[in-house]
Write a protein that holds these residues in place. Sequence first.
Motif, PDB file in Angstrom:
ATOM      1  N   LEU A 144      30.502 -18.400 -17.251  1.00 26.89           N
ATOM      2  CA  LEU A 144      31.468 -19.073 -16.276  1.00 26.89           C
ATOM      3  C   LEU A 144      32.219 -20.133 -17.086  1.00 26.89           C
ATOM      4  N   ARG A 145      32.019 -20.638 -18.039  1.00 27.17           N
ATOM      5  CA  ARG A 145      32.624 -21.680 -18.595  1.00 27.17           C
ATOM      6  C   ARG A 145      33.413 -21.112 -19.821  1.00 27.17           C
ATOM      7  N   LEU A 146      32.872 -20.128 -20.718  1.00 23.29           N
ATOM      8  CA  LEU A 146      33.644 -19.955 -21.886  1.00 23.29           C
ATOM      9  C   LEU A 146      35.015 -19.488 -21.656  1.00 23.29           C
ATOM     10  N   PRO A 147      35.405 -18.493 -20.206  1.00 19.81           N
ATOM     11  CA  PRO A 147      36.614 -18.113 -20.176  1.00 19.81           C
ATOM     12  C   PRO A 147      37.860 -19.229 -19.679  1.00 19.81           C
ATOM     13  N   ARG A 148      37.132 -20.287 -19.308  1.00 20.75           N
ATOM     14  CA  ARG A 148      37.946 -21.705 -19.180  1.00 20.75           C
ATOM     15  C   ARG A 148      38.197 -22.466 -20.482  1.00 20.75           C
ATOM     16  N   ARG A 149      37.427 -21.982 -21.430  1.00 26.10           N
ATOM     17  CA  ARG A 149      37.529 -23.144 -22.685  1.00 26.10           C
ATOM     18  C   ARG A 149      38.198 -22.266 -23.963  1.00 26.10           C
ATOM     19  N   LEU A 150      38.234 -20.940 -23.677  1.00 29.79           N
ATOM     20  CA  LEU A 150      38.810 -19.925 -24.784  1.00 29.79           C
ATOM     21  C   LEU A 150      39.765 -19.265 -24.008  1.00 29.79           C
ATOM     22  N   PRO A 151      40.545 -18.447 -24.685  1.00 29.57           N
ATOM     23  CA  PRO A 151      41.531 -17.319 -23.910  1.00 29.57           C
ATOM     24  C   PRO A 151      40.783 -16.237 -23.760  1.00 29.57           C
ATOM     25  N   ALA A 155      36.843 -14.870 -25.367  1.00 31.42           N
ATOM     26  CA  ALA A 155      35.695 -14.846 -24.560  1.00 31.42           C
ATOM     27  C   ALA A 155      34.928 -13.852 -24.085  1.00 31.42           C
ATOM     28  N   LEU A 156      35.542 -12.874 -23.763  1.00 32.14           N
ATOM     29  CA  LEU A 156      35.097 -11.551 -23.264  1.00 32.14           C
ATOM     30  C   LEU A 156      34.565 -10.992 -24.840  1.00 32.14           C
ATOM     31  N   GLN A 157      35.088 -11.046 -25.660  1.00 33.09           N
ATOM     32  CA  GLN A 157      34.668 -10.359 -27.099  1.00 33.09           C
ATOM     33  C   GLN A 157      33.294 -11.003 -27.508  1.00 33.09           C
ATOM     34  N   ALA A 158      33.356 -12.354 -27.253  1.00 36.95           N
ATOM     35  CA  ALA A 158      32.018 -13.170 -27.780  1.00 36.95           C
ATOM     36  C   ALA A 158      30.919 -12.793 -26.734  1.00 36.95           C
ATOM     37  N   LEU A 159      31.164 -12.592 -25.251  1.00 36.28           N
ATOM     38  CA  LEU A 159      30.263 -12.273 -24.385  1.00 36.28           C
ATOM     39  C   LEU A 159      29.798 -10.726 -24.446  1.00 36.28           C
ATOM     40  N   LEU A 160      30.723  -9.942 -24.705  1.00 31.49           N
ATOM     41  CA  LEU A 160      30.355  -8.506 -24.733  1.00 31.49           C
ATOM     42  C   LEU A 160      29.755  -7.953 -25.977  1.00 31.49           C
ATOM     43  N   THR A 161      30.187  -8.700 -27.013  1.00 34.51           N
ATOM     44  CA  THR A 161      29.683  -8.166 -28.515  1.00 34.51           C
ATOM     45  C   THR A 161      28.400  -8.984 -28.949  1.00 34.51           C
ATOM     46  N   GLY A 162      28.235 -10.224 -28.389  1.00 33.87           N
ATOM     47  CA  GLY A 162      27.234 -11.141 -28.710  1.00 33.87           C
ATOM     48  C   GLY A 162      27.443 -11.580 -30.384  1.00 33.87           C
ATOM     49  N   GLU A 163      28.525 -11.321 -30.838  1.00 33.69           N
ATOM     50  CA  GLU A 163      28.780 -11.967 -32.155  1.00 33.69           C
ATOM     51  C   GLU A 163      29.389 -13.330 -31.907  1.00 33.69           C
TER      52      GLU A 163
END
Length: 257
Positions: A144-151, A155-163
């Motif tokens: 919920l919050r990561l896309p509001r704090r990052l482009p 944010a999606l790359q971080a969530l989908l890859t887990g990297e």
Amino acid sequence: MTGTTSDVRVDTDARVMVISIDRPAQRNAMTKAAAERISEALVELDERSDLAVGILTGTGGSFCAGMDLKRFAAGELARVPGRGFGGLTQAPPKKPLIAAVEGWALGGGFELVLACDLVVAGHGARFGLPEAKRGLIAAGGGALRLPRRLPRAVALQALLTGEPISAATAHHHGLVNQLVEDGQALDAARDLARKIAGNAPLAVAAAKRIVVESEDWPSDELFRRQEPITEPVLASADAREGAKAFAERRTPLWTGR
């Protein structure tokens, strides 16, 4: 209620509360007991008029590695009803909260960071949401919050890859306010907290409230909706004291009224 439990230390000094997750051998992985203590500390932060700002950090060179997976597998949930993971993610305090991050902030640990208002991090800090790698999902506010704090794409790359995301990348995109030498995050967070604590408490509280609540206000109602929050500040004794102190070239004496 300041003090120490086996999992969390709470200290107060100069209007600043420091909450330290204290399980360094487990990279400060969150337990139910730690979540409950953090929740209690945040209630204390909001209720005490002599406290203005909170800092959340971890000991031993790590911020928080998320939930303790061994305890999770045994059925323990490191959350507090009504307040969420770590006693924070669903109900941040009304007063400003700064994350002082060294080392890893993973999973729920990163979600704790995202629930804070400001972030100070050492150069070696790493932020990650690896839930997808473990068949889980960042349900403690990460998605919920990561896309509001990052482009959105970042944010999606971080969530989908887990990297993980480096501290430099997080700073570049504005998630981290201050990037400091490793081992200096807490000291820098204290300096930042003291600057906030030196300001008028009504003004600080109102500014945070407007930022938080206005996220879903219709654009044509922004000023109307902020009026009930701003007008008491502008009419306060502290507003008059601030103007008077400026004219007299002295430090204001805030009363919170």
